[in-house]
Motif scaffolding. Structure first.
Motif, short mmCIF file in Angstrom:
data_model
loop_
_atom_site.label_atom_id
_atom_site.label_comp_id
_atom_site.label_asym_id
_atom_site.label_seq_id
_atom_site.Cartn_x
_atom_site.Cartn_y
_atom_site.Cartn_z
N LEU A 383 0.80 -1.22 0.00
CA LEU A 383 0.00 0.00 0.00
C LEU A 383 0.84 1.28 0.00
CD1 LEU A 383 -2.85 1.10 -0.05
CD2 LEU A 383 -2.86 1.03 2.46
N PRO A 384 1.98 1.32 0.71
CA PRO A 384 2.78 2.56 0.68
C PRO A 384 3.26 2.95 -0.72
CG PRO A 384 3.48 1.18 2.51
CD PRO A 384 2.54 0.36 1.69
N LEU A 385 3.29 1.99 -1.66
CA LEU A 385 3.75 2.29 -3.02
C LEU A 385 2.62 2.75 -3.94
CD1 LEU A 385 6.21 -0.70 -3.64
CD2 LEU A 385 6.76 1.65 -2.95
N TYR A 386 1.39 2.75 -3.43
CA TYR A 386 0.25 3.13 -4.27
C TYR A 386 0.35 4.60 -4.67
CZ TYR A 386 -4.57 4.23 -5.60
OH TYR A 386 -5.68 4.66 -6.27
N GLN A 387 0.21 4.88 -5.97
CA GLN A 387 0.28 6.23 -6.53
C GLN A 387 1.53 6.98 -6.07
OE1 GLN A 387 -3.53 8.27 -5.91
NE2 GLN A 387 -4.02 7.85 -8.05
N THR A 388 2.68 6.32 -6.28
CA THR A 388 3.97 6.95 -6.01
C THR A 388 4.77 7.02 -7.30
OG1 THR A 388 5.03 4.83 -5.50
CG2 THR A 388 4.01 6.03 -3.65
N VAL A 389 5.83 7.81 -7.26
CA VAL A 389 6.69 7.93 -8.43
C VAL A 389 7.34 6.59 -8.76
CG1 VAL A 389 8.78 9.03 -9.34
CG2 VAL A 389 7.13 10.38 -8.05
N PHE A 390 7.67 5.81 -7.72
CA PHE A 390 8.28 4.50 -7.94
C PHE A 390 7.37 3.61 -8.78
CE2 PHE A 390 8.62 0.04 -6.80
CZ PHE A 390 9.97 -0.21 -7.00
N THR A 391 6.10 3.54 -8.42
CA THR A 391 5.15 2.70 -9.16
C THR A 391 4.96 3.20 -10.58
OG1 THR A 391 4.01 2.21 -7.08
CG2 THR A 391 2.84 1.69 -9.10
N LEU A 392 4.91 4.51 -10.75
CA LEU A 392 4.73 5.07 -12.09
C LEU A 392 5.93 4.74 -12.98
CD1 LEU A 392 3.13 6.83 -14.06
CD2 LEU A 392 4.23 8.85 -13.04
N VAL A 393 7.15 4.93 -12.47
CA VAL A 393 8.35 4.62 -13.26
C VAL A 393 8.44 3.12 -13.52
CG1 VAL A 393 10.88 4.68 -13.26
CG2 VAL A 393 9.59 6.66 -12.46
N PHE A 394 8.05 2.31 -12.55
CA PHE A 394 8.04 0.86 -12.73
C PHE A 394 7.11 0.48 -13.88
CE2 PHE A 394 6.51 -3.44 -11.46
CZ PHE A 394 7.73 -4.10 -11.57
N ALA A 395 5.97 1.13 -13.96
CA ALA A 395 5.04 0.88 -15.08
C ALA A 395 5.69 1.26 -16.41
CB ALA A 395 3.75 1.67 -14.87
N TYR A 396 6.40 2.38 -16.43
CA TYR A 396 7.09 2.78 -17.66
C TYR A 396 8.11 1.73 -18.10
CZ TYR A 396 5.24 7.53 -17.03
OH TYR A 396 4.42 8.63 -16.90
N VAL A 397 8.86 1.18 -17.15
CA VAL A 397 9.86 0.17 -17.48
C VAL A 397 9.19 -1.05 -18.11
CG1 VAL A 397 11.57 -1.43 -16.52
CG2 VAL A 397 11.49 0.93 -15.72
N LEU A 398 8.08 -1.49 -17.54
CA LEU A 398 7.38 -2.63 -18.10
C LEU A 398 6.86 -2.34 -19.50
CD1 LEU A 398 5.26 -3.89 -15.05
CD2 LEU A 398 7.35 -4.88 -15.95
N MET A 399 6.25 -1.19 -19.67
CA MET A 399 5.58 -0.87 -20.94
C MET A 399 6.55 -0.65 -22.09
SD MET A 399 2.75 1.75 -19.35
CE MET A 399 2.26 2.36 -20.96
N PHE A 400 7.73 -0.11 -21.79
CA PHE A 400 8.64 0.28 -22.87
C PHE A 400 9.86 -0.61 -23.00
CE2 PHE A 400 6.30 4.20 -21.81
CZ PHE A 400 5.69 4.40 -23.04
N LEU A 401 9.84 -1.77 -22.37
CA LEU A 401 10.91 -2.75 -22.58
C LEU A 401 11.07 -3.12 -24.06
CD1 LEU A 401 10.85 -5.38 -19.68
CD2 LEU A 401 12.79 -4.01 -20.43
N PRO A 402 9.98 -3.32 -24.82
CA PRO A 402 10.17 -3.67 -26.24
C PRO A 402 10.94 -2.62 -27.02
CG PRO A 402 7.93 -4.17 -25.55
CD PRO A 402 8.55 -3.41 -24.43
N ARG A 403 10.71 -1.34 -26.75
CA ARG A 403 11.45 -0.30 -27.46
C ARG A 403 12.95 -0.42 -27.19
NH1 ARG A 403 8.68 5.62 -27.99
NH2 ARG A 403 6.62 4.96 -28.67
N ALA A 404 13.29 -0.58 -25.93
CA ALA A 404 14.70 -0.68 -25.57
C ALA A 404 15.31 -1.96 -26.15
CB ALA A 404 14.85 -0.65 -24.05
N LEU A 405 14.56 -3.04 -26.14
CA LEU A 405 15.07 -4.33 -26.57
C LEU A 405 15.37 -4.34 -28.07
CD1 LEU A 405 15.81 -7.12 -25.63
CD2 LEU A 405 13.43 -7.82 -25.90
N VAL A 406 14.50 -3.75 -28.88
CA VAL A 406 14.73 -3.73 -30.33
C VAL A 406 15.99 -2.96 -30.68
CG1 VAL A 406 13.84 -2.82 -32.50
CG2 VAL A 406 12.33 -4.10 -30.99
#
Length: 519
Positions: A383-406
């Motif tokens: 719960l302490p991570l809910y709506q934090t910068v850490f969670t938002l950046v973590f989502a970015y890492v997951l979503m944009f892994l394909p761009r970095a990988l290619v």
């Protein structure tokens, strides 16, 4: 016996290195599976009867048809135009080649939903499949043009000269010698575009073309129906897996690095003769539509809005927040993608392809699905991570892994593995062998990957809306708020700033592509 001992120790070092890289890639793949496991959990929790009611219905079949038509129309068109542009710019005496190479890349600085905003504003009746394909082509074609152009600059001309000495015509040389060597770049770029098409929301909302992504977001926003949205996301994951499998089979396991003494020779330049100026119509037409339409539309709305639309207390805050999130997210995503990119090129196998699929599939998920998964996990477990910068950046890492990988995969593919092995044979530890050879040669590709990720983060909307901490307002969020109210003049400053913020990243991508010519 003395010669055998060093050889044996040398053979052991790559195995230890592969084991470490495999562990890192596996760990990141498991983390990437979180959104998929969330979709599976929702399906299991909902029960088969509810799943069948939500999935096996005419609406879903229509969405599947729309998504399929979008892919089979946009991807071939993008490949044909990208190959033609790259060939004209890199291999002919086309007038103004250097300028065209920059201008064809420049549309990457314009977010996809800003392209749609411009076309919708200029031609409100232009919608449906034709509009979706057209706008997608202009918005995403640079993703496939860049790797193809870079690959063309790095090809050894001796193969073409040999074919010419055997009596092959220029057209035969292109299809029999050049085009097969572009397969790696073509498939990587097409895969990246395909993943964007599966996940894109804003572009297709404004062109009024229904896809799984638009249906998922609409379902969630209308009745806050989490299970329905996530089950549709499960269908989207299956579509992504089909696309990944298709690309993997076509790609094969060929090598694309040049190994030999001396530097790379100058590329062959084909004279166009009297067709030089006629050929220039292709890049001119693409640039006119891909850049001209958004810039003319923005200029019009900025003129009509005047100084009143520049509310600097909101504009400056959104600009700073967007830049910080994009920079941090790009660095972390590129670092996370490197182990998988190395395995993909150096150790292709069934296990590698499974791990690679785990990295790629999340790129096909709409941001709302990733956000829903992280919201549920943080609320129930952390719960302490809910709506934090850490969670938002973590989502970015997951979503944009394909761009970095290619981008990383293409860079590592052009770094000869022999150099890595030679460094190990000279006593370099595995980490330092990679750092001193492959990592250095792939650095331009890593920079390009980071730029691609930063571009995506700067323009990301749906996940940011759901996960951003209170008080966070990025440029994309501000832009979409005004667009939703049909205040196109109010949205124009934020669209312009997104383009300005993205422009240096596009320049970095273009410089990286030029740098590959010297490798």
């Amino acid at each position: 016996m003395s010669p055998a001992t060093p050889s044996a120790s040398t053979l052991l070092k790559p195995r230890r290195r592969v084991s470490l890289v495999t562990v890192l890639a596996t760990l990141i793949a498991l983390i990437s599976l979180m959104p998929l496991l969330f979709v599976v959990w929702v399906a299991f929790d909902s029960g088969w009867e509810k799943v069948s009611d939500l999935i096996f219905r005419p609406k879903v079949a229509g969405l599947l048809v729309n998504t399929g038509l979008l892919l089979v129309t946009t991807l071939p068109a993008s490949l044909v135009v990208a190959v033609a542009l790259a060939w004209l710019i890199e291999r002919t005496d086309l007038p103004g080649r250097r300028i065209w190479s920059w201008l064809v890349t420049a549309p990457l600085a314009v977010p996809a939903f800003v392209h749609s905003y411009a076309w919708n504003s200029m031609a409100p009746s232009f919608h449906g499949l034709g509009a979706a394909v057209t706008v997608s082509l202009f918005a995403y074609l640079p993703f496939v043009y860049l790797p193809i152009a870079a690959q063309l600059r790095g090809l050894d001309p001796s193969l073409e000269e040999t074919a010419a000495s055997l009596g092959k015509s220029p057209l035969q040389i292109f299809f029999l010698v050049v085009l097969p060597q572009l397969r790696f770049a073509m498939l990587g770029g097409a895969l990246l575009i395909g993943l964007h098409l599966l996940a894109e929301y804003g572009l297709f909302v404004l062109t009024r073309f229904d896809t799984f992504a638009t249906a998922i977001v609409d379902q969630f926003q209308s009745v806050y129906n989490g299970p329905a949205a996530n089950l549709l996301g499960g269908v989207l994951v299956l579509a992504c897996l089909v696309l990944l499998q298709f690309e993997s089979r076509l790609r094969g396991e060929e090598r694309y690095a040049r190994v030999g003494s001396g530097s790379t020779r100058n590329r062959i330049e084909r004279p166009l003769g009297g067709l030089r100026w006629i050929a220039a119509l292709l890049p001119l037409g693409f640039v006119a539509f891909a850049l001209g339409v958004p810039l003319v539309t923005l200029s019009r709305w900025l003129y009509l809005g005047g100084t009143a639309v520049w509310r600097m207390e909101f504009v400056s805050s959104a600009l700073i927040q967007t830049a910080l999130l994009a920079g941090v997210g790009a660095l972390l995503t590129t670092a996370a993608a490197f182990p998988m990119a190395w395995l993909s090129v150096r150790r292709p196998s069934r296990m590698q392809r499974a791990l690679e699929t785990a990295h790629y599939y999340v790129g096909a998920l709409p941001g709302v699905i990733v956000a829903l998964a992280l919201v549920t996990i943080t609320v129930r477990v952390a719960l302490p991570l809910y709506q934090t910068v850490f969670t938002l950046v973590f989502a970015y890492v997951l979503m944009f892994l394909p761009r970095a990988l290619v981008g990383l995969r293409a860079g590592i593919a052009q770094a000869p593995v022999e150099l890595e092995r030679a460094a190990s044979s000279l006593g370099k530890p595995p980490f330092w062998a990679i750092l001193h050879t492959t990592a250095r040669l792939a650095a331009p590709g890593a920079a390009a990957s980071a730029a691609l990720v930063a571009l995506g983060i700067a323009n990301e909307l749906t996940a940011t809306l759901m996960l951003a901490p209170n008080g966070t307002r990025t440029l994309a969020m501000r832009f979409w708020a005004y667009t939703a109210e049909l205040d196109f003049a109010g949205a124009a400053p934020y669209a312009l700033l997104m383009i300005i913020l993205s422009a240096p990243l596009v320049v970095l991508l273009r410089l990286e592509a030029s740098a590959r010519e010297t490798l």
